[in-house]
Design a protein around this motif. Structure first.
Motif, PDB file in Angstrom:
ATOM      1  N   GLU A 154       0.754  -1.102  -0.084  1.00 12.83           N
ATOM      2  CA  GLU A 154       0.028  -0.125  -0.037  1.00 12.83           C
ATOM      3  C   GLU A 154       0.749   1.131   0.093  1.00 12.83           C
ATOM      4  N   THR A 155       2.090   1.018   0.458  1.00 11.12           N
ATOM      5  CA  THR A 155       3.035   2.502   0.513  1.00 11.12           C
ATOM      6  C   THR A 155       4.145   2.311  -0.442  1.00 11.12           C
ATOM      7  N   ASN A 156       4.527   1.161  -0.658  1.00  7.92           N
ATOM      8  CA  ASN A 156       5.705   0.926  -1.590  1.00  7.92           C
ATOM      9  C   ASN A 156       5.549   0.813  -3.142  1.00  7.92           C
ATOM     10  N   GLY A 157       3.941   0.485  -3.306  1.00 11.54           N
ATOM     11  CA  GLY A 157       3.646   0.179  -4.835  1.00 11.54           C
ATOM     12  C   GLY A 157       3.727  -1.170  -5.300  1.00 11.54           C
ATOM     13  N   CYS A 158       4.428  -1.892  -4.612  1.00 11.98           N
ATOM     14  CA  CYS A 158       4.712  -3.302  -5.369  1.00 11.98           C
ATOM     15  C   CYS A 158       4.473  -4.324  -4.376  1.00 11.98           C
ATOM     16  N   ILE A 159       4.365  -5.515  -4.913  1.00  8.78           N
ATOM     17  CA  ILE A 159       4.270  -6.899  -4.259  1.00  8.78           C
ATOM     18  C   ILE A 159       5.458  -7.480  -4.075  1.00  8.78           C
ATOM     19  N   THR A 160       5.684  -7.909  -2.677  1.00  5.88           N
ATOM     20  CA  THR A 160       7.116  -8.528  -2.483  1.00  5.88           C
ATOM     21  C   THR A 160       6.957  -9.954  -2.126  1.00  5.88           C
ATOM     22  N   PHE A 161       7.485 -10.977  -3.147  1.00  3.55           N
ATOM     23  CA  PHE A 161       7.497 -12.283  -2.732  1.00  3.55           C
ATOM     24  C   PHE A 161       8.768 -12.713  -1.792  1.00  3.55           C
ATOM     25  N   GLY A 162       8.658 -13.829  -0.883  1.00  2.52           N
ATOM     26  CA  GLY A 162       9.882 -14.117  -0.363  1.00  2.52           C
ATOM     27  C   GLY A 162       9.893 -15.605  -0.387  1.00  2.52           C
ATOM     28  N   SER A 163      11.114 -15.945   0.019  1.00  5.69           N
ATOM     29  CA  SER A 163      11.506 -17.375   0.433  1.00  5.69           C
ATOM     30  C   SER A 163      12.693 -17.171   1.201  1.00  5.69           C
ATOM     31  N   PHE A 164      12.417 -17.536   2.611  1.00  7.45           N
ATOM     32  CA  PHE A 164      13.434 -17.694   3.531  1.00  7.45           C
ATOM     33  C   PHE A 164      13.692 -19.195   3.729  1.00  7.45           C
TER      34      PHE A 164
END
Length: 138
Positions: free
Chosen positions: A88-98
């Motif tokens: 909502e604030t950075n304008g992109c979807i971040t996917f992750g794998s830890f």
């Protein structure tokens, strides 16, 4: 007697104790959300999301499905409230794998690439105990 093992195929496990058949009934729970493949373990605690009733995957253990979730989590009392999603604030979807990148194969990397190409302005955050400076990873 019932022996409940809480690590599965994770670091510092004691599956060797299970292999010695230390108890007449042996159960695995929490540490590894898949079959141990060991016939000495009689039951694995799971849930209908992790292991749906209609799964065709073979298991060495009989499954005990809890109705909701097989993992337990209680946040620390000082945990701040959940805020708005970062997109909502950075304008992109971040996917992750830890995860350990040693477990990730070409098929997974190709899938991640397709997802990133399909979702506009998306990115991926990878965190691993393996150094990213290694040439076969980068």
């Amino acid at each position: 007697d019932i022996l409940v093992e809480l690590t599965g195929h994770t670091a510092n496990n004691r599956l060797d104790i299970m292999a010695c058949r230390a108890a007449p009934i042996q159960v695995t729970w929490i540490g590894y959300p898949n079959s141990t493949g060991l016939d000495c373990i009689h039951y694995r605690v799971t849930d209908p999301i992790t292991d749906p009733e209609e799964t065709t995957q073979p298991f060495a253990e009989a499954l005990i499905r809890l109705p909701d979730n097989f993992l337990c989590f209680t946040p620390h009392p000082a945990t701040p409230p959940v805020g708005p999603p970062p997109f909502e604030t950075n304008g992109c979807i971040t996917f992750g794998s830890f995860n350990s990148l040693g477990k990730v194969q070409d098929e997974c990397f190709n899938l991640w690439a397709r997802v990133l190409q399909t979702v506009p302005d998306s990115r991926i955050c990878l965190k691993s105990n393996v150094a990213f400076s290694m040439p076969y990873i980068c």
